[in-house]
Scaffold this active site. Structure first.
Site, PDB file in Angstrom:
ATOM      1  N   ASP A  67       1.168  -1.315  -7.979  1.00 15.32           N
ATOM      2  CA  ASP A  67       2.513  -1.011  -8.480  1.00 15.32           C
ATOM      3  C   ASP A  67       2.871  -1.716  -9.796  1.00 15.32           C
ATOM      4  O   ASP A  67       2.940  -2.945  -9.843  1.00 15.32           O
ATOM      5  CB  ASP A  67       3.577  -1.400  -7.437  1.00 15.32           C
ATOM      6  N   ASN A 123       7.772   4.901  -1.806  1.00 20.17           N
ATOM      7  CA  ASN A 123       9.159   5.052  -1.362  1.00 20.17           C
ATOM      8  C   ASN A 123      10.168   5.070  -2.516  1.00 20.17           C
ATOM      9  O   ASN A 123      11.280   5.542  -2.355  1.00 20.17           O
ATOM     10  CB  ASN A 123       9.528   3.950  -0.368  1.00 20.17           C
ATOM     11  N   HIS A 124       9.775   4.548  -3.692  1.00 16.98           N
ATOM     12  CA  HIS A 124      10.710   4.550  -4.836  1.00 16.98           C
ATOM     13  C   HIS A 124      10.583   5.783  -5.722  1.00 16.98           C
ATOM     14  O   HIS A 124      11.181   5.830  -6.802  1.00 16.98           O
ATOM     15  CB  HIS A 124      10.495   3.290  -5.687  1.00 16.98           C
ATOM     16  N   HIS A 170       0.508   3.947   0.741  1.00 14.56           N
ATOM     17  CA  HIS A 170       1.682   3.144   0.380  1.00 14.56           C
ATOM     18  C   HIS A 170       2.386   2.740   1.671  1.00 14.56           C
ATOM     19  O   HIS A 170       3.098   3.538   2.280  1.00 14.56           O
ATOM     20  CB  HIS A 170       2.594   3.996  -0.518  1.00 14.56           C
ATOM     21  N   HIS A 177       2.371  -1.163  -2.206  1.00 15.77           N
ATOM     22  CA  HIS A 177       3.733  -1.382  -1.698  1.00 15.77           C
ATOM     23  C   HIS A 177       4.075  -2.846  -1.424  1.00 15.77           C
ATOM     24  O   HIS A 177       5.209  -3.238  -1.630  1.00 15.77           O
ATOM     25  CB  HIS A 177       4.031  -0.551  -0.439  1.00 15.77           C
ATOM     26  N   HIS A 180       2.933  -5.439  -2.989  1.00 15.71           N
ATOM     27  CA  HIS A 180       2.951  -6.118  -4.300  1.00 15.71           C
ATOM     28  C   HIS A 180       2.155  -7.415  -4.326  1.00 15.71           C
ATOM     29  O   HIS A 180       2.252  -8.174  -5.292  1.00 15.71           O
ATOM     30  CB  HIS A 180       4.387  -6.380  -4.783  1.00 15.71           C
TER      31      HIS A 180
HETATM   32 FE   LIG Z   1       6.249  -1.001  -5.095  1.00 16.35          FE
HETATM   33 FE   LIG Z   2       6.976   0.769  -2.273  1.00 14.37          FE
END
Ligand SMILES: [Fe+2]
Ligand SMILES: [Fe+2]
Length: 274
Positions: A8, A67-68, A153, A178, A180
């Protein structure tokens, strides 16, 4: 084939280091295919079409999300014309965009990339295991696809490991995103699939998940929302995983983490050019 997957991108910090350094990496390491997760690249929330174009121009072949994905509203519109941007494949039927696609790599090889989202401690989408079964079966490795890359993710390690084992021997790489934070469990599973629970993020690690640390610490301590979350602006690190595949089978021969820049210990694959 030489593959690179980057975790990410968080905010300007993450996208700047990737846009600055990816072109030279692709050139020096003769990378055949690059996938970047871009779900946090617009101030931490989603991705704009201009940022997507910058990341593609820097050498990414495909940008995955999570999810973003819909945090920038026009993504719902422009994703229809951008087939190099993937959203999780297990969104309900009728969701704009696509979650899996077959691409032609720089060396002419066919690479299938799929993005899927877990359901443990996350929004309950359609069954991720059934959704991935469908797209992997449509595009068999060593037959239709020369390489298959799956971005899982998800929050739960168990869900990502289960996905890796379900797909072992049928795809080139299963890599998580996800959380990070890069995990230390990169390996080739018994059937020949490269696996790593989380690729980590591209961003500032003197932070909470890439965000300026003050507000997250404040929210945990006081339970009162104060300011907005903003991406941390300190030294940036590129974080991901490199894989070399067998051109005949599409399975993994070598896998290693990649970490460049910032204050974490740098890590480069020993099979990369010095
Ligand atoms: Fe993320
Ligand atoms: Fe995420």
């Amino acid at each position: 084939m030489k593959l690179l997957f980057l975790g990410d991108l968080v905010g300007r910090t993450g996208r700047t280091i990737v846009i600055d350094q990816l072109p030279a990496l692709v050139e020096e390491q003769q990378l055949d295919f690059v996938v970047v997760n871009g779900e946090n690249s617009a101030s931490g929330f989603g991705i704009t079409e201009a940022i997507l174009q910058d990341v593609l121009d820097a050498g990414a072949d495909v940008v995955t999300t999570g999810n973003h994905v819909w945090d920038q509203r026009d993504t719902l519109v422009y994703i229809e014309r951008q087939d190099r941007l993937l959203r999780p494949v297990n969104y309900p039927k009728g969701t704009p965009g696509r979650g899996a696609h077959l691409y032609t790599a720089r060396n002419g090889a066919q690479v299938m990339v799929a993005n899927v989202m877990g359901r443990v401690y996350m929004d309950a989408l359609d069954d991720p295991f059934a959704a991935i079964e469908r797209v992997v079966n449509e595009c068999p490795l060593g037959d239709v696809a020369d390489a298959v890359i799956i971005d899982v993710h998800a929050e739960a390690t168990s869900e990502k490991q289960a996905m890796g084992h379900m797909l072992d021997g049928r795809v080139s790489l299963v890599v998580g995103t996800h959380t990070h934070v890069p995990t230390a469990d990169h390996q080739i599973l018994p059937g020949g699939t490269a696996y790593m629970t989380d690729a980590g993020m591209c961003g500032c690690y003197d932070s909470v998940l890439g965000m300026d640390k003050e507000e997250p610490v404040n929210r945990f301590q006081r339970k009162i929302p104060g300011n907005r979350f903003t991406p941390a602006t300190g030294d940036a690190t590129i974080s991901g995983v490199a894989v070399e595949t067998d051109d005949r089978t599409g399975l993994a021969l070598r896998v290693a983490p990649v970490r460049i820049g910032g204050h974490l210990e740098p890590v480069l694959p020993d099979f990369w050019a010095a």
